[in-house]
Design a protein around this motif. Structure first.
Motif, PDB file in Angstrom:
ATOM      1  N   THR A 291     -62.369  15.761  19.974  1.00 10.07           N
ATOM      2  CA  THR A 291     -62.634  15.090  18.697  1.00 10.07           C
ATOM      3  C   THR A 291     -64.091  15.197  18.269  1.00 10.07           C
ATOM      4  N   THR A 292     -64.984  15.540  19.191  1.00 11.00           N
ATOM      5  CA  THR A 292     -66.400  15.658  18.856  1.00 11.00           C
ATOM      6  C   THR A 292     -66.858  17.107  18.835  1.00 11.00           C
ATOM      7  N   ALA A 293     -65.927  18.041  18.652  1.00 15.65           N
ATOM      8  CA  ALA A 293     -66.279  19.463  18.616  1.00 15.65           C
ATOM      9  C   ALA A 293     -67.091  19.772  17.367  1.00 15.65           C
ATOM     10  N   SER A 294     -67.971  20.788  17.472  1.00 14.96           N
ATOM     11  CA  SER A 294     -68.738  21.247  16.327  1.00 14.96           C
ATOM     12  C   SER A 294     -68.853  22.764  16.393  1.00 14.96           C
ATOM     13  N   GLY A 295     -69.096  23.399  15.246  1.00 15.20           N
ATOM     14  CA  GLY A 295     -69.217  24.848  15.199  1.00 15.20           C
ATOM     15  C   GLY A 295     -68.106  25.482  14.398  1.00 15.20           C
TER      16      GLY A 295
ATOM     17  N   HIS B 263     -71.743  11.523  10.986  1.00 10.46           N
ATOM     18  CA  HIS B 263     -73.101  11.968  10.697  1.00 10.46           C
ATOM     19  C   HIS B 263     -73.101  13.470  10.431  1.00 10.46           C
ATOM     20  N   ARG B 264     -74.099  13.920   9.715  1.00 11.89           N
ATOM     21  CA  ARG B 264     -74.255  15.349   9.481  1.00 11.89           C
ATOM     22  C   ARG B 264     -74.675  16.034  10.779  1.00 11.89           C
ATOM     23  N   VAL B 265     -74.254  17.279  10.918  1.00 10.05           N
ATOM     24  CA  VAL B 265     -74.618  18.049  12.109  1.00 10.05           C
ATOM     25  C   VAL B 265     -74.758  19.515  11.735  1.00 10.05           C
ATOM     26  N   VAL B 266     -75.763  20.159  12.302  1.00  9.74           N
ATOM     27  CA  VAL B 266     -75.940  21.599  12.212  1.00  9.74           C
ATOM     28  C   VAL B 266     -75.969  22.140  13.636  1.00  9.74           C
ATOM     29  N   SER B 267     -75.176  23.179  13.895  1.00  9.55           N
ATOM     30  CA  SER B 267     -75.034  23.722  15.240  1.00  9.55           C
ATOM     31  C   SER B 267     -75.432  25.190  15.270  1.00  9.55           C
ATOM     32  N   PHE B 268     -76.151  25.565  16.329  1.00 16.22           N
ATOM     33  CA  PHE B 268     -76.537  26.952  16.579  1.00 16.22           C
ATOM     34  C   PHE B 268     -75.952  27.378  17.922  1.00 16.22           C
ATOM     35  N   PHE B 269     -75.431  28.591  17.990  1.00 21.14           N
ATOM     36  CA  PHE B 269     -74.754  29.059  19.205  1.00 21.14           C
ATOM     37  C   PHE B 269     -75.080  30.527  19.433  1.00 21.14           C
ATOM     38  N   ALA B 270     -75.292  30.899  20.704  1.00 16.72           N
ATOM     39  CA  ALA B 270     -75.549  32.300  21.049  1.00 16.72           C
ATOM     40  C   ALA B 270     -74.975  32.601  22.416  1.00 16.72           C
ATOM     41  N   ARG B 271     -74.463  33.825  22.572  1.00 14.73           N
ATOM     42  CA  ARG B 271     -73.992  34.284  23.869  1.00 14.73           C
ATOM     43  C   ARG B 271     -74.125  35.799  23.945  1.00 14.73           C
ATOM     44  N   GLU B 272     -74.283  36.302  25.174  1.00  8.98           N
ATOM     45  CA  GLU B 272     -74.341  37.745  25.397  1.00  8.98           C
ATOM     46  C   GLU B 272     -73.456  38.055  26.586  1.00  8.98           C
ATOM     47  N   ALA B 273     -72.301  38.629  26.326  1.00  7.37           N
ATOM     48  CA  ALA B 273     -71.311  38.850  27.369  1.00  7.37           C
ATOM     49  C   ALA B 273     -71.776  39.919  28.356  1.00  7.37           C
ATOM     50  N   PHE B 274     -71.774  39.553  29.632  1.00  2.98           N
ATOM     51  CA  PHE B 274     -71.991  40.480  30.737  1.00  2.98           C
ATOM     52  C   PHE B 274     -73.336  41.208  30.655  1.00  2.98           C
TER      53      PHE B 274
ATOM     54  N   LEU C 284     -74.685  42.640  28.084  1.00  6.69           N
ATOM     55  CA  LEU C 284     -74.632  43.819  27.218  1.00  6.69           C
ATOM     56  C   LEU C 284     -75.062  43.434  25.804  1.00  6.69           C
ATOM     57  N   SER C 285     -76.095  44.099  25.286  1.00  3.07           N
ATOM     58  CA  SER C 285     -76.573  43.781  23.946  1.00  3.07           C
ATOM     59  C   SER C 285     -75.528  44.093  22.885  1.00  3.07           C
ATOM     60  N   ALA C 286     -74.631  45.040  23.156  1.00  2.00           N
ATOM     61  CA  ALA C 286     -73.573  45.378  22.199  1.00  2.00           C
ATOM     62  C   ALA C 286     -72.561  44.252  22.050  1.00  2.00           C
ATOM     63  N   LEU C 287     -72.585  43.272  22.963  1.00  2.00           N
ATOM     64  CA  LEU C 287     -71.624  42.168  22.934  1.00  2.00           C
ATOM     65  C   LEU C 287     -72.309  40.839  22.615  1.00  2.00           C
ATOM     66  N   ARG C 288     -73.383  40.888  21.868  1.00  2.00           N
ATOM     67  CA  ARG C 288     -74.054  39.663  21.451  1.00  2.00           C
ATOM     68  C   ARG C 288     -73.296  38.994  20.312  1.00  2.00           C
ATOM     69  N   TYR C 289     -73.235  37.667  20.398  1.00  2.00           N
ATOM     70  CA  TYR C 289     -72.575  36.876  19.359  1.00  2.00           C
ATOM     71  C   TYR C 289     -73.482  35.705  19.017  1.00  2.00           C
ATOM     72  N   GLY C 290     -73.601  35.389  17.740  1.00  2.00           N
ATOM     73  CA  GLY C 290     -74.388  34.246  17.315  1.00  2.00           C
ATOM     74  C   GLY C 290     -73.773  33.587  16.100  1.00  2.00           C
ATOM     75  N   SER C 291     -73.969  32.276  15.972  1.00  2.00           N
ATOM     76  CA  SER C 291     -73.401  31.562  14.824  1.00  2.00           C
ATOM     77  C   SER C 291     -74.262  30.366  14.463  1.00  2.00           C
ATOM     78  N   VAL C 292     -74.144  29.941  13.220  1.00  2.00           N
ATOM     79  CA  VAL C 292     -74.730  28.700  12.738  1.00  2.00           C
ATOM     80  C   VAL C 292     -73.683  28.020  11.873  1.00  2.00           C
ATOM     81  N   ALA C 293     -73.549  26.702  12.012  1.00  2.00           N
ATOM     82  CA  ALA C 293     -72.524  25.967  11.268  1.00  2.00           C
ATOM     83  C   ALA C 293     -73.018  24.569  10.975  1.00  2.00           C
ATOM     84  N   GLY C 294     -72.494  23.978   9.911  1.00  2.00           N
ATOM     85  CA  GLY C 294     -72.864  22.627   9.543  1.00  2.00           C
ATOM     86  C   GLY C 294     -71.682  21.837   9.030  1.00  2.00           C
ATOM     87  N   THR C 295     -71.730  20.511   9.198  1.00  2.00           N
ATOM     88  CA  THR C 295     -70.693  19.609   8.699  1.00  2.00           C
ATOM     89  C   THR C 295     -71.359  18.459   7.956  1.00  2.00           C
ATOM     90  N   TRP C 296     -70.831  18.153   6.772  1.00  3.99           N
ATOM     91  CA  TRP C 296     -71.372  17.098   5.926  1.00  3.99           C
ATOM     92  C   TRP C 296     -70.247  16.114   5.584  1.00  3.99           C
TER      93      TRP C 296
END
Length: 275
Positions: free
Chosen positions: A45-49, A62-73, A75-87
């Motif tokens: 119930t408290t998930a964000s993104g 409350h308002r929330v802004v979330s930043f997320f990054a990961r690099e699988a194994f 490998l730079s070719a498998l980089r993932y990033g995101s930004v999200a917000g809830t109002w």
């Protein structure tokens, strides 16, 4: 070659075999908190993104802004990033975000916009519903680019004061980037049990239309109000996850590590800003 490797590994992450979709499934993964919980976040119930149950936004006060990054194994070719917000507002909650995956030669970009609201049944029963539209854009050097819009639906229903049911369906309109290559269509259902603020237990059943069903489970323990310890496991494929969260008032930081049975380790990190 690097973008082909990215597609191959992304497919292995979900099903342990070569990919059957015209796009990877990276945008269906959660943030670092969900990663540490074995991706069992359907009833969280408290998930964000951008990856969470669309109905979870309706539970926000409350308002929330979330930043997320990961690099699988590693490998730079498998980089993932995101930004999200809830109002959140009196008439419902609006959410939006953007994410990207890939490297030189192959790139996926996703843009999301969602709306969620709680509905009352009588004086004590509530259900939270959410709808998210997501634009997928994929570019491959030498082949051009294409895009499609998918619709995601979510539901959260409190069964008891300490037990919540969640459901999340992705790409229900059946979008595809090219004919015969559909975007991933998934359905997950999960339960969350809460023992106050000290303990959460989460269990999901996750089904990709193209692959066998998977079980996901996660445990979150808070020995102190500032610290959360997490662990999780998934099947199909087998993955073990763990992580830690720090809660510092309006700032929350999460780190996680995932161990794939065949492909190795993947670190990830999230930062949530609340106000």
């Amino acid at each position: 070659m690097r973008h082909l490797l990215g597609l191959l590994v992304a497919g292995c992450l979900m099903a342990g075999s070569s990919p059957a979709h015209g796009q990877s499934t990276y945008d269906l993964f959660g943030g670092a908190r969900a990663s540490a919980l074995g991706y069992a976040s359907t009833a969280l119930t408290t998930a964000s993104g951008v990856h969470g149950n669309p109905a979870a936004a309706a539970r926000r006060s409350h308002r929330v802004v979330s930043f997320f990054a990961r690099e699988a194994f590693g490998l730079s070719a498998l980089r993932y990033g995101s930004v999200a917000g809830t109002w959140p507002a009196a008439w419902g909650s609006v959410s939006g975000g953007a994410s990207t995956f890939g490297g030189d030669g192959y790139r996926e970009v996703h843009y999301s916009l969602g709306y969620a609201r709680g509905l009352s049944f009588g004086t004590s029963r509530h259900v939270h519903l959410g709808l998210t539209g997501r634009y997928y854009h994929t570019r491959i050097d030498g082949y051009g680019s294409t895009g499609a819009v998918g619709l995601h639906l979510g539901l959260l229903l409190p069964l008891l004061s300490s037990l919540d049911l969640g459901a999340h369906a992705t790409n229900v309109n059946g979008p595809s980037l090219v004919e015969g290559e559909p975007l991933p269509q998934t359905l997950s259902m999960g339960l969350q049990y809460r023992a106050g603020d000290a303990l959460r237990v989460l269990v999901d059943v996750f089904k990709d239309r193209a692959f066998p069903a998977a079980l996901r489970g996660g445990l979150e323990v808070r020995p102190l109000s500032l610290i959360a310890l997490r662990a999780g496991v998934t099947t199909a494929p087998t993955r073990f996850t763990g992580g830690i969260g720090l809660h510092l008032g309006w700032l929350q930081a999460h780190v996680a590590a995932e161990q794939h049975a065949e492909l190795g380790w993947t670190p990830s990190a999230s930062l949530d800003v609340h106000w």
